[in-house]
Structures are given as structure tokens and as C-alpha cells.
Design a protein around this motif. Structure first.
Motif, mmCIF file in Angstrom:
data_model
loop_
_atom_site.group_PDB
_atom_site.id
_atom_site.type_symbol
_atom_site.label_atom_id
_atom_site.label_comp_id
_atom_site.label_asym_id
_atom_site.label_seq_id
_atom_site.Cartn_x
_atom_site.Cartn_y
_atom_site.Cartn_z
ATOM 1 N N ALA A 147 0.819 -1.210 0.000
ATOM 2 C CA ALA A 147 0.000 0.000 0.000
ATOM 3 C C ALA A 147 0.854 1.263 0.000
ATOM 4 O O ALA A 147 1.864 1.355 0.702
ATOM 5 N N CYS A 151 -2.915 4.896 2.090
ATOM 6 C CA CYS A 151 -3.878 4.145 1.274
ATOM 7 C C CYS A 151 -4.139 2.756 1.845
ATOM 8 O O CYS A 151 -3.337 2.229 2.606
ATOM 9 N N GLU A 152 -5.275 2.198 1.459
ATOM 10 C CA GLU A 152 -5.608 0.807 1.738
ATOM 11 C C GLU A 152 -5.436 0.024 0.441
ATOM 12 O O GLU A 152 -5.450 0.588 -0.649
ATOM 13 N N VAL A 153 -5.301 -1.301 0.560
ATOM 14 C CA VAL A 153 -5.119 -2.132 -0.632
ATOM 15 C C VAL A 153 -5.986 -3.381 -0.520
ATOM 16 O O VAL A 153 -6.116 -3.965 0.554
ATOM 17 N N ARG A 154 -6.610 -3.747 -1.645
ATOM 18 C CA ARG A 154 -7.421 -4.965 -1.717
ATOM 19 C C ARG A 154 -6.984 -5.781 -2.933
ATOM 20 O O ARG A 154 -6.847 -5.231 -4.028
ATOM 21 N N TYR A 263 -4.634 -5.280 -7.973
ATOM 22 C CA TYR A 263 -4.992 -4.779 -6.652
ATOM 23 C C TYR A 263 -5.716 -3.451 -6.795
ATOM 24 O O TYR A 263 -5.479 -2.692 -7.736
ATOM 25 N N GLN A 265 -5.994 -0.039 -4.890
ATOM 26 C CA GLN A 265 -5.448 0.821 -3.845
ATOM 27 C C GLN A 265 -6.260 2.113 -3.824
ATOM 28 O O GLN A 265 -6.545 2.693 -4.873
ATOM 29 N N TYR A 266 -6.611 2.553 -2.618
ATOM 30 C CA TYR A 266 -7.481 3.724 -2.498
ATOM 31 C C TYR A 266 -7.162 4.478 -1.209
ATOM 32 O O TYR A 266 -6.594 3.924 -0.267
ATOM 33 N N TRP A 267 -7.536 5.740 -1.193
ATOM 34 C CA TRP A 267 -7.242 6.581 -0.040
ATOM 35 C C TRP A 267 -7.869 6.026 1.235
ATOM 36 O O TRP A 267 -9.008 5.537 1.220
ATOM 37 N N ARG A 268 -7.123 6.114 2.322
ATOM 38 C CA ARG A 268 -7.644 5.770 3.635
ATOM 39 C C ARG A 268 -8.413 6.996 4.145
ATOM 40 O O ARG A 268 -7.868 7.900 4.745
ATOM 41 N N HIS A 275 -16.205 4.378 -0.091
ATOM 42 C CA HIS A 275 -16.533 3.031 0.397
ATOM 43 C C HIS A 275 -17.407 2.299 -0.614
ATOM 44 O O HIS A 275 -17.178 1.114 -0.924
ATOM 45 N N THR A 278 -15.365 1.336 -3.702
ATOM 46 C CA THR A 278 -14.539 0.163 -3.428
ATOM 47 C C THR A 278 -15.361 -1.112 -3.505
ATOM 48 O O THR A 278 -14.930 -2.121 -4.094
#
Length: 290
Positions: A147, A151-154, A263, A265-268, A275, A278
């Protein structure tokens, strides 16, 4: 910091010039210049390079990223309070193959949301991280599992690629033993940053130097059509090339499968819209990717 000045900074960076930003904001170019100078005076640093197009300095990138986060939250607040008809811009960096295949159901989801708009930036999976770090996008489809700060990652899944070509091109570069002449068969790539295609060809040639015939086609749909018409062989996403293989317009050149892990990746950020975005991206990927 003056919110109007921050909005002006974002307009200049997104439009690429003071004149274009002035048109968007409905003010004069001199007013845009004055606002940027005032913001730079307030911060004590130069924020933009007066080039063509205008680009942010390192300090400008930091400020722009913060401004975009603030703008997203402000727009969501305005919508919630029904004080304005603010449109919430959802900027995403995405690779062309994903956009042409599994990502499209996201359009249907975003269409249901009031006042949401999508702004897509077509970038190679590896380069999309640069846009995320600079704050140009609030989310990115990438091959990077680590990440970015803030950022968060999925993990979304695997996009599988196979070497494909028109039957005529394959036959023209296959000898009597069934061996393909990879060194001389024309090839395609999306652009100069298409590392997937370049690395695959290097592996097939075992590092041997070759005078390659490489055509660059910077459009996912046109790339596929160029392969179908015999301009060159290509690594094509299975999702995109399946129908042409079934129809016989394209053929698989071997059994090698290139797996690309994708993946999100998006702002925390505590944002309802982010949300929901995502959730839409993850759902679309789950329905199509391996």
C-alpha cells in the motif's frame, strides 16, 4: 488555507494551464494567477511550475493531494445537507485491459448514485501508482500489493494473458516442425511502458538480441483488432480474446499463461462514496477475474 485558492490550484493542475482553469472556474486568467500567487505566499513555497502543461512541484503535489481529500469530503457533505448540487468526482487510474473487460459493471453502480462522476485515467498498472502517490487519483487498479502511504489495498484477482495471433500470421512464421519464429514474427505492444509484452518476448527469446518489428497500438480495442488483422502477435487478456479464439479469428500460440495479479489501492478516508466505489470495484472483479 483559503479553500477557494486550493480549488484554483486543483483546477490548474487538472486542466494543465491557467487559461483552461479560468474557463472552468468562470474567472479571468489573471485572477487564477493571483490566487495561485496568494496561495504560494501563504505556504511560503512555489507550488506549480509555469510550464506547458503546468505541473505541480513537490510541495504542490503534497498540497494538491490534501486538497482533493478535502474536496471529496466537502462535496459529500454538501450533498448530504442538500445545500448544493455538488458533483463528487471519483478519479481512478486504470489499465486499458481492465477498462475494456471486467471493470465495466462499475459504470452501472455509479450511475445509481446521486451527483457522482467518474474520471478515469488510462495508465499501465505499474505507472498508476505514481498518480496515486501524487494525489491525482483517489484509487488505482495496480499490480503493486504494498500500500502507498495513506492508502488501503485490496487484492482483486488475476487477469490472465495468452499469446495470440491471426491464423495467417502464425502460419507465416511457423516452420515445418511446428516451431514458431518468435525472433522475427511481428509483435504488438500497447505503448513504451508495456512491460508485460516486453518481458514476455525477452523470455521467449532467452535474451538473444533481435531486430524486432514492434507496432504500438495505444487502445485496448484497436490492439485486439490489430492482432486479429495480422499486424502482429500479442499477449491478450483471456477475457478479451476468448470470443475471437472461439470464432477462429485468433489462435493461441502456445500453452503459456501469464498471470497478472491486480490490486485496488485507495485513499484511507472516511468517505461513504469511496466506500461504495470500493465495494463496486471488488464486486466487479470477483465476478470476472480468477
Amino acid at each position: 488555507m483559503n479553500q477557494t485558492h486550493l480549488a484554483t490550484l486543483l483546477a490548474v493542475l487538472e486542466e494543465g494551464s491557467f487559461d483552461a482553469a479560468a474557463d472552468v472556474l468562470g474567472i479571468s486568467p489573471s485572477a487564477v494567477s493571483q490566487r495561485i500567487k496568494a496561495l504560494e505566499s501563504d505556504i511560503g513555497r512555489v507550488l506549480v511550475r509555469r510550464s506547458s502543461p503546468v505541473v505541480a512541484t513537490e510541495s504542490g503535489e503534497v498540497l494538491a493531494q490534501a486538497a482533493r481529500r478535502m474536496a471529496l469530503l466537502q462535496a459529500e457533505t454538501d450533498v448530504a445537507l442538500r445545500r448544493t448540487i455538488a458533483r463528487v468526482p471519483l478519479s481512478i487510474a486504470i489499465n486499458a485491459d481492465s477498462l475494456a473487460t471486467w471493470f465495466q459493471p462499475v459504470f452501472s453502480e455509479v450511475a445509481k448514485w446521486d451527483n457522482a462522476t467518474l474520471r478515469l485515467r488510462i495508465e499501465d498498472e505499474s505507472r498508476s501508482m505514481m498518480l496515486l502517490r501524487r494525489g491525482d487519483c483517489l484509487g488505482a487498479i495496480t499490480t503493486e500489493a504494498t500500500a502507498v502511504q495513506g492508502c488501503e489495498v485490496r487484492h482483486l484477482g488475476v487477469l490472465r494473458y495468452r499469446a495470440m495471433a491471426s491464423p495467417a500470421l502464425r502460419d507465416a512464421y511457423t516452420d515445418r516442425t511446428g516451431t514458431i519464429d518468435w525472433a522475427h514474427m511481428p509483435t504488438l505492444r500497447y505503448g513504451p511502458n508495456d512491460k508485460l509484452q516486453t518481458n514476455d518476448l525477452d523470455g521467449r527469446l532467452e535474451g538473444k538480441p533481435v531486430n524486432r518489428r514492434v507496432s504500438e497500438i495505444p487502445s485496448s480495442e484497436a490492439f485486439l483488432e490489430a492482432a486479429r488483422r495480422g499486424l502482429g502477435w500479442a499477449l491478450v487478456a483471456e477475457l478479451q480474446g476468448r470470443e475471437l479464439v472461439e470464432s477462429g479469428d485468433l489462435v493461441l500460440l502456445d500453452d503459456i499463461v501469464s498471470d497478472v495479479h491486480l490490486y485496488w489501492q485507495y485513499w484511507r478516508l472516511e468517505s461513504t462514496m469511496l466506500h461504495d466505489l470500493t465495494a463496486a470495484v471488488v464486486t466487479a472483479a470477483a465476478e470476472a477475474l480468477d
